[in-house]
Design an enzyme around this catalytic site. Structure first.
Site, mmCIF file in Angstrom:
data_model
loop_
_atom_site.group_PDB
_atom_site.id
_atom_site.type_symbol
_atom_site.label_atom_id
_atom_site.label_comp_id
_atom_site.label_asym_id
_atom_site.label_seq_id
_atom_site.Cartn_x
_atom_site.Cartn_y
_atom_site.Cartn_z
ATOM 1 N N ASP A 197 -26.339 38.055 -45.378
ATOM 2 C CA ASP A 197 -25.417 39.046 -44.804
ATOM 3 C C ASP A 197 -24.920 40.040 -45.860
ATOM 4 O O ASP A 197 -24.833 41.241 -45.607
ATOM 5 C CB ASP A 197 -24.216 38.353 -44.153
ATOM 6 C CG ASP A 197 -24.579 37.700 -42.823
ATOM 7 O OD1 ASP A 197 -25.536 38.166 -42.177
ATOM 8 O OD2 ASP A 197 -23.899 36.732 -42.435
ATOM 9 N N LYS A 230 -23.158 28.476 -38.740
ATOM 10 C CA LYS A 230 -23.404 28.941 -40.109
ATOM 11 C C LYS A 230 -22.812 28.027 -41.189
ATOM 12 O O LYS A 230 -23.290 28.027 -42.321
ATOM 13 C CB LYS A 230 -22.846 30.357 -40.291
ATOM 14 C CG LYS A 230 -23.655 31.423 -39.575
ATOM 15 C CD LYS A 230 -23.059 32.794 -39.866
ATOM 16 C CE LYS A 230 -23.956 33.899 -39.330
ATOM 17 N NZ LYS A 230 -23.519 35.225 -39.790
#
Ligand code: ATR
Length: 296
Positions: free
Chosen positions: A118, A81
């Site tokens: 997210d 990420k």
């Protein structure tokens, strides 16, 4: 046949995206995107792509996405990420602020944009499951300061929470998050000692567990809820099991509860809508399908 060739074969010329990670076999993303593809009768594919945690392997991924006409983008999970960020053409401001990318979208001109969904998934699941909760109405406690906490703390601070109490076993990581995400307008992120987590619950409107405690195979979260107002929402981002010991205890005393599956499903909307051009929503049927896939 290597993993790229396998993915291309599965896609069979249709537009596609994939979950990229190392390992990637455990990911439930194909189940949640597969549900939407079927639900909307979209001729598309969502697969898995194991990519080693090496710069050369990520460069190969980025080159593959750029040169493959029907590649629409990907999701990224551990450990990519952060490392993917310098290889993309553009990082949207929220992902830059959070410091991590979980969604890559190929633009019409072939360039690759990194986003982070997210925080969006976290907040949408909260809005769906506890519509009465409002960010401005009081203090919030967040337990944990890992990757998931970064997106959640940034999102809660942006949403207007007046005081965010952050507690992590490793205090220095919580202090780093506090420094990175304290809003400029005087609202506070207060870092407390992990041992004081039960006391920190007094007067809060929301308690969020972002640690791995309570997850299958991990120790339970040891937390005394007696100071937590019964009006507070309790949100555990763990989704295996769906009903953690924390949620069971909170539900038993009357607190509204939010489990981690909603966040997983809602974060997927951002990529899906960009890749396949169809607006999607989370439904009870999709929750059931993904929960069954998870075995929870
Ligand atoms: P994620 O990306 O899911 O947030 P992570 O970055 O590994 O995962 O973060 C895990 C979180 O759970 C961290 O806040 C971690 O605390 P530390 O920063 O002290 O490691 C927390 N955690 C994991 N095991 C723990 C335990 N036994 N007791 C307390 N906190 C724990």
């Amino acid at each position: 046949m290597n993993a790229y060739e396998t993915l291309l074969k599965e896609a069979a010329g249709r537009p596609f995206a994939a979950i990229v990670g190392w390992p990637v076999e455990h990911s439930r993303s194909p189940a949640l995107h597969g549900f939407w593809l079927k639900q909307h009768a979209i001729k598309g594919h969502y697969g898995r792509l194991p990519v080693e945690p090496k710069r050369a392997a990520l460069e190969e991924l980025v080159a593959f996405l750029r040169r493959t006409p029907n590649a629409r983008g990907c999701n990224l999970t551990l450990p990519h990420k952060i490392e993917i960020m310098p290889l993309l053409d553009r990082i949207d401001p929220l992902a830059k602020h959070i410091g991590a990318v979980n969604t890559v979208i190929k633009q019409a001109d072939g360039t690759l944009e990194g986003r982070n969904s997210d925080g969006f998934g976290f907040l949408e699941a909260l809005r769906y499951n506890a519509p009465h909760w409002s960010a401005a109405s009081g203090p919030v406690v967040v337990l944990g300061a890992g990757g998931a906490a970064r997106a959640i703390v940034a999102t809660l601070a942006n949403a207007g929470v007046p005081e965010l109490r952050l507690l992590n076993r490793t205090k220095s990581t919580a202090v780093d998050l506090g420094v990175a995400f304290t809003p400029a307008d005087g609202r506070q992120i207060v870092v407390d000692n992990w041992d004081d987590r039960s006391q920190a619950l007094a007067g809060v409107t929301l308690l969020v567990n972002t640690t791995s405690l309570g997850q299958k195979g991990q120790p339970p979260l040891d937390l005394d809820l007696s100071r937590l107002p019964r009006s507070a929402v309790v949100y555990d981002i763990v989704y295996v099991p769906l009903e953690t010991a924390l949620l069971a205890a909170a539900r038993g005393r009357g607190n509204r509860c939010v489990d981690g599956l909603g966040m997983l499903l809602h974060q997927g909307r951002v990529g899906f809508e960009a890749w396949f051009g169809v607006k999607v929503d989370v439904s009870a049927d999709q929750r059931r399908a993904v929960a069954a896939d998870l075995g929870v």
